[in-house]
Write a protein that holds these residues in place. Structure first.
Motif, PDB file in Angstrom:
ATOM      1  N   MET A   1       0.826  -1.202   0.000  1.00 56.75           N
ATOM      2  CA  MET A   1       0.000   0.000   0.000  1.00 56.75           C
ATOM      3  C   MET A   1       0.866   1.259   0.000  1.00 56.75           C
ATOM      4  O   MET A   1       0.556   2.245  -0.688  1.00 56.75           O
ATOM      5  CB  MET A   1      -0.934   0.001   1.216  1.00 56.75           C
ATOM      6  CG  MET A   1      -2.044  -1.027   1.143  1.00 56.75           C
ATOM      7  SD  MET A   1      -3.157  -0.971   2.571  1.00 56.75           S
ATOM      8  CE  MET A   1      -3.990   0.576   2.283  1.00 56.75           C
ATOM      9  N   CYS A   2       1.951   1.210   0.750  1.00 60.44           N
ATOM     10  CA  CYS A   2       2.880   2.349   0.769  1.00 60.44           C
ATOM     11  C   CYS A   2       3.625   2.463  -0.562  1.00 60.44           C
ATOM     12  O   CYS A   2       3.771   3.565  -1.114  1.00 60.44           O
ATOM     13  CB  CYS A   2       3.879   2.182   1.910  1.00 60.44           C
ATOM     14  SG  CYS A   2       3.148   2.165   3.555  1.00 60.44           S
ATOM     15  N   TYR A   3       4.076   1.319  -1.079  1.00 61.01           N
ATOM     16  CA  TYR A   3       4.886   1.279  -2.300  1.00 61.01           C
ATOM     17  C   TYR A   3       4.139   1.895  -3.479  1.00 61.01           C
ATOM     18  O   TYR A   3       4.654   2.768  -4.189  1.00 61.01           O
ATOM     19  CB  TYR A   3       5.258  -0.174  -2.593  1.00 61.01           C
ATOM     20  CG  TYR A   3       6.351  -0.368  -3.624  1.00 61.01           C
ATOM     21  CD1 TYR A   3       7.125   0.681  -4.075  1.00 61.01           C
ATOM     22  CD2 TYR A   3       6.608  -1.647  -4.137  1.00 61.01           C
ATOM     23  CE1 TYR A   3       8.134   0.478  -5.014  1.00 61.01           C
ATOM     24  CE2 TYR A   3       7.611  -1.854  -5.063  1.00 61.01           C
ATOM     25  CZ  TYR A   3       8.371  -0.791  -5.500  1.00 61.01           C
ATOM     26  OH  TYR A   3       9.364  -0.995  -6.428  1.00 61.01           O
ATOM     27  N   VAL A   4       2.895   1.461  -3.681  1.00 62.23           N
ATOM     28  CA  VAL A   4       2.133   1.939  -4.837  1.00 62.23           C
ATOM     29  C   VAL A   4       1.702   3.397  -4.643  1.00 62.23           C
ATOM     30  O   VAL A   4       1.475   4.119  -5.625  1.00 62.23           O
ATOM     31  CB  VAL A   4       0.916   1.023  -5.083  1.00 62.23           C
ATOM     32  CG1 VAL A   4      -0.191   1.281  -4.090  1.00 62.23           C
ATOM     33  CG2 VAL A   4       0.404   1.152  -6.504  1.00 62.23           C
TER      34      VAL A   4
ATOM     35  N   ALA B   1      14.250  13.875  -3.877  1.00 59.78           N
ATOM     36  CA  ALA B   1      15.065  13.078  -2.950  1.00 59.78           C
ATOM     37  C   ALA B   1      14.185  12.204  -2.059  1.00 59.78           C
ATOM     38  O   ALA B   1      14.477  11.027  -1.831  1.00 59.78           O
ATOM     39  CB  ALA B   1      15.940  13.989  -2.097  1.00 59.78           C
ATOM     40  N   VAL B   2      13.083  12.782  -1.571  1.00 59.33           N
ATOM     41  CA  VAL B   2      12.153  12.019  -0.728  1.00 59.33           C
ATOM     42  C   VAL B   2      11.546  10.867  -1.517  1.00 59.33           C
ATOM     43  O   VAL B   2      11.434   9.737  -1.012  1.00 59.33           O
ATOM     44  CB  VAL B   2      11.045  12.942  -0.176  1.00 59.33           C
ATOM     45  CG1 VAL B   2       9.938  12.118   0.482  1.00 59.33           C
ATOM     46  CG2 VAL B   2      11.625  13.926   0.830  1.00 59.33           C
TER      47      VAL B   2
ATOM     48  N   VAL C   1      10.965   5.111  -2.723  1.00 56.90           N
ATOM     49  CA  VAL C   1      10.943   4.049  -3.742  1.00 56.90           C
ATOM     50  C   VAL C   1      11.990   2.985  -3.425  1.00 56.90           C
ATOM     51  O   VAL C   1      11.712   1.779  -3.486  1.00 56.90           O
ATOM     52  CB  VAL C   1      11.170   4.632  -5.147  1.00 56.90           C
ATOM     53  CG1 VAL C   1      11.458   3.514  -6.154  1.00 56.90           C
ATOM     54  CG2 VAL C   1       9.961   5.434  -5.605  1.00 56.90           C
ATOM     55  N   ILE C   2      13.198   3.421  -3.064  1.00 52.17           N
ATOM     56  CA  ILE C   2      14.278   2.470  -2.786  1.00 52.17           C
ATOM     57  C   ILE C   2      13.981   1.639  -1.545  1.00 52.17           C
ATOM     58  O   ILE C   2      14.179   0.411  -1.546  1.00 52.17           O
ATOM     59  CB  ILE C   2      15.624   3.198  -2.621  1.00 52.17           C
ATOM     60  CG1 ILE C   2      16.047   3.858  -3.933  1.00 52.17           C
ATOM     61  CG2 ILE C   2      16.718   2.214  -2.166  1.00 52.17           C
ATOM     62  CD1 ILE C   2      16.286   2.898  -5.070  1.00 52.17           C
TER      63      ILE C   2
ATOM     64  N   PHE D   1       8.479   9.186 -12.454  1.00 57.53           N
ATOM     65  CA  PHE D   1       8.778   9.471 -11.055  1.00 57.53           C
ATOM     66  C   PHE D   1      10.289   9.589 -10.928  1.00 57.53           C
ATOM     67  O   PHE D   1      11.033   9.209 -11.839  1.00 57.53           O
ATOM     68  CB  PHE D   1       8.224   8.377 -10.133  1.00 57.53           C
ATOM     69  CG  PHE D   1       8.871   7.027 -10.340  1.00 57.53           C
ATOM     70  CD1 PHE D   1       9.924   6.611  -9.544  1.00 57.53           C
ATOM     71  CD2 PHE D   1       8.413   6.161 -11.330  1.00 57.53           C
ATOM     72  CE1 PHE D   1      10.523   5.359  -9.729  1.00 57.53           C
ATOM     73  CE2 PHE D   1       8.999   4.918 -11.527  1.00 57.53           C
ATOM     74  CZ  PHE D   1      10.056   4.528 -10.728  1.00 57.53           C
ATOM     75  N   CYS D   2      10.753  10.126  -9.828  1.00 56.15           N
ATOM     76  CA  CYS D   2      12.200  10.264  -9.626  1.00 56.15           C
ATOM     77  C   CYS D   2      12.797   8.906  -9.290  1.00 56.15           C
ATOM     78  O   CYS D   2      12.391   8.277  -8.301  1.00 56.15           O
ATOM     79  CB  CYS D   2      12.488  11.247  -8.496  1.00 56.15           C
ATOM     80  SG  CYS D   2      12.397  12.973  -8.979  1.00 56.15           S
ATOM     81  N   ASP D   3      13.728   8.446 -10.099  1.00 53.40           N
ATOM     82  CA  ASP D   3      14.468   7.236  -9.767  1.00 53.40           C
ATOM     83  C   ASP D   3      15.938   7.455 -10.074  1.00 53.40           C
ATOM     84  O   ASP D   3      16.315   8.377 -10.797  1.00 53.40           O
ATOM     85  CB  ASP D   3      13.902   6.003 -10.470  1.00 53.40           C
ATOM     86  CG  ASP D   3      14.207   5.989 -11.956  1.00 53.40           C
ATOM     87  OD1 ASP D   3      14.483   7.061 -12.518  1.00 53.40           O
ATOM     88  OD2 ASP D   3      14.151   4.898 -12.560  1.00 53.40           O
TER      89      ASP D   3
END
Length: 314
Positions: free
Chosen positions: A76-79, A103-104, A109-110, A183-185
């Motif tokens: 749930m957090c990941y998506v 950065a956040v 994501v990581i 998204f930032c990756d």
């Protein structure tokens, strides 16, 4: 296009990024945004059902469902880290993200991706002990061990996420402020950095080998032992039940790790933005959507528990 630039010693330092969108035309953006939104809502609903059921039903207070509940909370957090923001950006065409915001997002994501890998590995260990050493299962996988394994995974995830984020934002970004991703990756930011990225690429390679590679090998070995044990079961129905539990696990792990490896380890010289975005969907959006379906909602105990709760409510 909104740019916030700061000039320092004759070099232009980017302090704000601009993300890619799913598609150029409004119609395609709307269609893809609605699709991702449906997947997002489906992921939230499926994982929320698992969390509620495994918490309320006393019969599901076992190590297997303890790990499933943790995986559902994580999913749930990941998506939620990528999809809502990407859909809003795509529909409003407001794709700017500040450097701290980027950065956040990378940190979240990581850590979620790392925990996904570690939790899937722990679940393989749980299935191995349950099937190959059933008499020792209550001793090996007691509640204290389960909690310690979860906390150790969380700690390792925090360390990995901190290292990735810290090393990435030590770099200077002066070539472009357009991140070739929705998204930032890390790989996308490395491509637009004007600094030496050798240490960052080395960190990616080492973490892929030490953490992801080790987890994958451990999962494969666990399932080799599981399958060899299952084939010895005298009753055909028992073999079918064990295979139906384990095969989906292998599929999810394979898709998740292979797609993430493709995005993070592929040389940038042959990079394709659309291809990278598709592969990123496979390791950030699809696993949280599929996990509730293949791990739990096909499970008879989960179905029975849901039925009991529904009858109690209505």
């Amino acid at each position: 296009m909104k740019l916030q630039l700061q000039t320092i010693v004759n070099s232009t330092i980017i302090t704000e990024f601009r993300l890619e969108v799913f598609a150029e035309t409004w119609e395609h953006r709307l269609l893809l945004s609605m699709l991702f939104l449906l997947i997002y809502l489906g992921s939230l609903l499926g994982n929320l059902i698992i969390i509620m059921v495994t918490t309320i039903d006393q019969n599901l207070h076992t190590p297997m469902y303890f790990f499933l509940r943790n995986l559902s909370i994580l999913d749930m957090c990941y998506v939620s880290v990528t999809v809502p923001n990407a859909c809003v950006n795509s529909l409003t065409d407001n794709r700017d993200i500040s450097l701290p915001g980027c950065a956040v997002q990378i940190f979240l994501v990581i850590i979620c991706a790392s925990l996904e890998t570690l939790f899937l590995t722990v679940m393989a260990q749980d299935r191995y002990v349950a099937i190959c050493q059933p008499l020792l299962y209550p001793v090996i996988m007691n509640h204290q061990v389960c909690v310690h394994m979860t906390l150790a995974s969380l700690l390792l995830g925090l360390v990995v996420a901190g290292l990735y984020t810290g090393k990435t934002f030590q770099l200077s970004f002066c070539r472009s402020n357009v991140v070739p991703q929705f998204f930032c990756d890390v790989p996308s930011l490395l491509r637009i950095s004007c600094s030496d990225t050798f240490n960052n690429k080395l960190l990616i390679l080492l973490s892929a080998i030490i953490i992801s590679g080790s987890c994958f090998i451990f999962i494969v070995i666990s399932y080799v032992h599981i399958f060899s044990t299952v084939l010895k079961f005298p009753v055909k129905e028992e073999r079918g039940k064990a295979f139906s539990t384990c095969v989906p696990h292998i599929i999810v792990v394979s898709v998740f790790l292979s797609s993430a490896a493709y995005v993070y380890l592929r040389p940038p010289v042959i990079s394709d933005v659309v291809q990278d975005m598709i592969m990123s969907v496979l390791y950030t959006i699809i696993p949280p959507f599929l996990n509730p379906i293949i791990y739990s909602l096909r499970n008879k105990q989960i179905k029975e528990a849901v039925r009991k709760i529904m009858l109690r409510i209505f």
